[in-house]
Design a protein around this motif. Structure first.
Motif, short mmCIF file in Angstrom:
data_model
loop_
_atom_site.label_atom_id
_atom_site.label_comp_id
_atom_site.label_asym_id
_atom_site.label_seq_id
_atom_site.Cartn_x
_atom_site.Cartn_y
_atom_site.Cartn_z
N ALA A 31 -3.08 13.16 4.29
CA ALA A 31 -3.50 13.91 5.49
C ALA A 31 -2.72 13.42 6.71
N ARG A 32 -2.43 12.11 6.75
CA ARG A 32 -1.65 11.57 7.88
C ARG A 32 -0.21 12.08 7.83
N ASP A 33 0.44 11.86 6.73
CA ASP A 33 1.82 12.28 6.43
C ASP A 33 2.72 12.33 7.68
N PRO A 34 2.86 11.20 8.40
CA PRO A 34 3.57 11.25 9.69
C PRO A 34 5.04 11.64 9.56
N LYS A 35 5.63 11.40 8.37
CA LYS A 35 7.06 11.72 8.21
C LYS A 35 7.27 13.01 7.41
N GLU A 73 -14.10 5.98 7.87
CA GLU A 73 -13.31 5.64 9.06
C GLU A 73 -12.41 4.46 8.75
N CYS A 74 -11.20 4.52 9.30
CA CYS A 74 -10.28 3.41 9.12
C CYS A 74 -10.44 2.46 10.32
N PRO A 75 -10.58 1.15 10.07
CA PRO A 75 -10.67 0.22 11.22
C PRO A 75 -9.42 0.34 12.10
N SER A 76 -9.55 0.00 13.36
CA SER A 76 -8.40 0.12 14.27
C SER A 76 -7.34 -0.91 13.88
N PRO A 77 -6.07 -0.65 14.25
CA PRO A 77 -5.00 -1.61 13.94
C PRO A 77 -5.31 -3.01 14.49
N VAL A 78 -5.91 -3.08 15.69
CA VAL A 78 -6.21 -4.39 16.28
C VAL A 78 -7.31 -5.09 15.46
N ALA A 79 -8.32 -4.33 15.02
CA ALA A 79 -9.39 -4.92 14.20
C ALA A 79 -8.82 -5.47 12.89
N MET A 80 -7.89 -4.73 12.32
CA MET A 80 -7.29 -5.19 11.05
C MET A 80 -6.44 -6.44 11.29
N ALA A 81 -5.68 -6.42 12.39
CA ALA A 81 -4.85 -7.59 12.71
C ALA A 81 -5.74 -8.82 12.92
N GLY A 136 0.84 -1.21 0.00
CA GLY A 136 0.00 0.00 0.00
C GLY A 136 0.86 1.25 0.00
N LEU A 137 0.20 2.35 -0.17
CA LEU A 137 0.89 3.65 -0.22
C LEU A 137 1.62 3.95 1.08
N SER A 138 2.57 4.84 1.01
CA SER A 138 3.21 5.37 2.22
C SER A 138 2.11 6.01 3.08
N GLY A 139 2.09 5.67 4.35
CA GLY A 139 1.08 6.25 5.25
C GLY A 139 -0.23 5.48 5.28
N SER A 140 -0.31 4.38 4.53
CA SER A 140 -1.58 3.63 4.50
C SER A 140 -1.77 2.77 5.74
N GLY A 141 -0.70 2.60 6.53
CA GLY A 141 -0.82 1.84 7.78
C GLY A 141 -0.16 0.47 7.75
N LYS A 142 0.74 0.27 6.79
CA LYS A 142 1.40 -1.04 6.65
C LYS A 142 2.18 -1.42 7.92
N SER A 143 3.04 -0.52 8.38
CA SER A 143 3.89 -0.83 9.54
C SER A 143 3.04 -0.99 10.79
N THR A 144 2.01 -0.17 10.91
CA THR A 144 1.12 -0.25 12.08
C THR A 144 0.44 -1.61 12.12
N LEU A 145 -0.07 -2.06 10.97
CA LEU A 145 -0.71 -3.38 10.91
C LEU A 145 0.32 -4.47 11.20
N1 LIG Z 1 -5.71 1.74 11.61
C1 LIG Z 1 -5.29 2.97 11.85
N2 LIG Z 1 -6.09 3.89 12.41
C2 LIG Z 1 -5.66 5.14 12.65
N3 LIG Z 1 -4.41 5.59 12.37
C3 LIG Z 1 -3.56 4.73 11.81
C4 LIG Z 1 -3.95 3.38 11.52
N4 LIG Z 1 -2.91 2.74 10.94
C5 LIG Z 1 -1.93 3.65 10.89
N5 LIG Z 1 -2.30 4.83 11.40
C6 LIG Z 1 -1.47 6.04 11.50
O1 LIG Z 1 -1.14 6.41 10.16
C7 LIG Z 1 0.21 6.80 10.06
C8 LIG Z 1 0.91 5.95 9.01
O2 LIG Z 1 0.96 4.62 9.45
P1 LIG Z 1 2.18 3.68 9.09
O3 LIG Z 1 1.89 2.38 9.72
O4 LIG Z 1 3.46 4.34 9.44
O5 LIG Z 1 2.03 3.58 7.50
P2 LIG Z 1 3.02 3.01 6.40
O6 LIG Z 1 3.89 1.98 7.08
O7 LIG Z 1 2.12 2.40 5.37
O8 LIG Z 1 3.78 4.18 5.90
C9 LIG Z 1 0.80 6.68 11.45
O9 LIG Z 1 0.80 7.96 12.05
C10 LIG Z 1 -0.13 5.74 12.17
O10 LIG Z 1 -0.20 6.01 13.55
#
Ligand SMILES: Nc1ncnc2c1ncn2[C@@H]1O[C@H](COP(=O)(O)OP(=O)(O)O)[C@@H](O)[C@H]1O
Ligand SMILES: Nc1ncnc2c1ncn2[C@@H]1O[C@H](COP(=O)(O)OS(=O)(=O)O)[C@@H](OP(=O)(O)O)[C@H]1O
Length: 208
Positions: free
Chosen positions: A143-147, A184-192, A37-46
């Motif tokens: 919108a997230r753009d954490p980095k 709404e994005c499902p929570s990381p735990v819900a996705m896991a 998925g795209l950068s910021g899509s939540g890959k590492s979080t999942l």
């Molecule tokens: N399921 C989620 N719900 C809400 N915020 C999330 C979720 N997954 C990721 N995030 C947030 O989105 C941002 C990007 O997530 P990250 O896992 O770093 O994405 P990627 O690895 O795809 O670049 C982070 O700030 C993270 O906290």
């Protein structure tokens, strides 16, 4: 004796302990959960949430994170197309080794090209390549753009940024698609948990 690529006069060395024995020891089946998925899509979080949940259930996993691997194994690679191709090929090979070791290998990379992901799938047998598509909109990721990378890409300070001026090819036949529901994005735990249900249903979390 064989020749593989540029390696000539090479021999395959058999190991005394096989995958079956290792899997028995771990009471699980080796596989690759490939998160794209795209950068910021939540890959590492999942990946982190999944690894934690698996650990809680006594299952051994290991995360191969694109960003992290670029600190070592792949530090010679950049982001031009041929480097991304080589990046995915190498990580596919490493993931295959981890799965052969009996682990649940979680690979978390943008992996923007369909052909390269499919090539990784082809390396594996028995449907043990599970492609998870983080189908989050560019709008959400940006919108997230954490980095702060999207901001730099929009300002032209990073060239060839995926989703901005470099392509991302969505999977056509992935095993699991995770997406926003009613904005709404499902929570990381819900996705896991969704991934874990899949692994349970397919028998990866046991070994009879
Ligand atoms: N399921 C989620 N719900 C809400 N915020 C999330 C979720 N997954 C990721 N995030 C947030 O989105 C941002 C990007 O997530 P990250 O896992 O770093 O994405 P990627 O690895 O795809 O670049 C982070 O700030 C993270 O906290
Ligand atoms: N040009 C460009 N495009 C996309 N991403 C970039 C780029 N430059 C640096 N980064 C950072 O590198 C991380 C992605 O590395 P990957 O190895 O997963 O990329 S790829 O699969 O080879 O496309 C990515 O991490 P994630 O945000 O976790 O996806 C970024 O932090």
């Amino acid at each position: 004796m064989s020749t593989v690529g540029n390696s000539t006069n090479i021999f395959w060395q058999e190991s005394p302990i096989g995958k079956t024995e290792r899997q028995k020891l771990l009471n699980q089946k080796g596989c690759v959960v490939w998160i794209t998925g795209l950068s910021g899509s939540g890959k590492s979080t999942l990946a982190c949430s999944l690894s934690r949940e698996l650990n809680n259930r006594g299952k051994l996993s290991y995360i191969l994170d694109g960003d992290n691997l670029r600190h070592g194994l792949n530090k010679d690679l950049g982001f031009k197309a041929e480097d991304r191709v080589e990046n995915i090929r190498r990580v596919g090979e490493v993931a295959k080794l981890f799965a052969d070791a009996g682990l649940i290998c979680i690979a978390s990379l943008i992996s923007p090209y369909r052909k390269d992901r499919d090539a990784c799938r082809e390396m594996m047998q028995d449907s043990s390549f599970i492609e998870v598509f983080m189908n989050m909109s560019l709008q959400l990721c940006e919108a997230r753009d954490p980095k702060g990378l999207y901001k730099l890409a929009r300002a032209g300070k990073i060239k060839g940024f995926t989703g901005i001026d470099d392509p991302y090819e969505s999977p056509l036949n992935c095993e699991i698609e995770l997406k926003e529901k009613e904005g709404e994005c499902p929570s990381p735990v819900a996705m896991a948990e969704e991934v874990i249900s899949y692994l349970e249903d397919k028998g990866f979390l046991q070994n009879e």
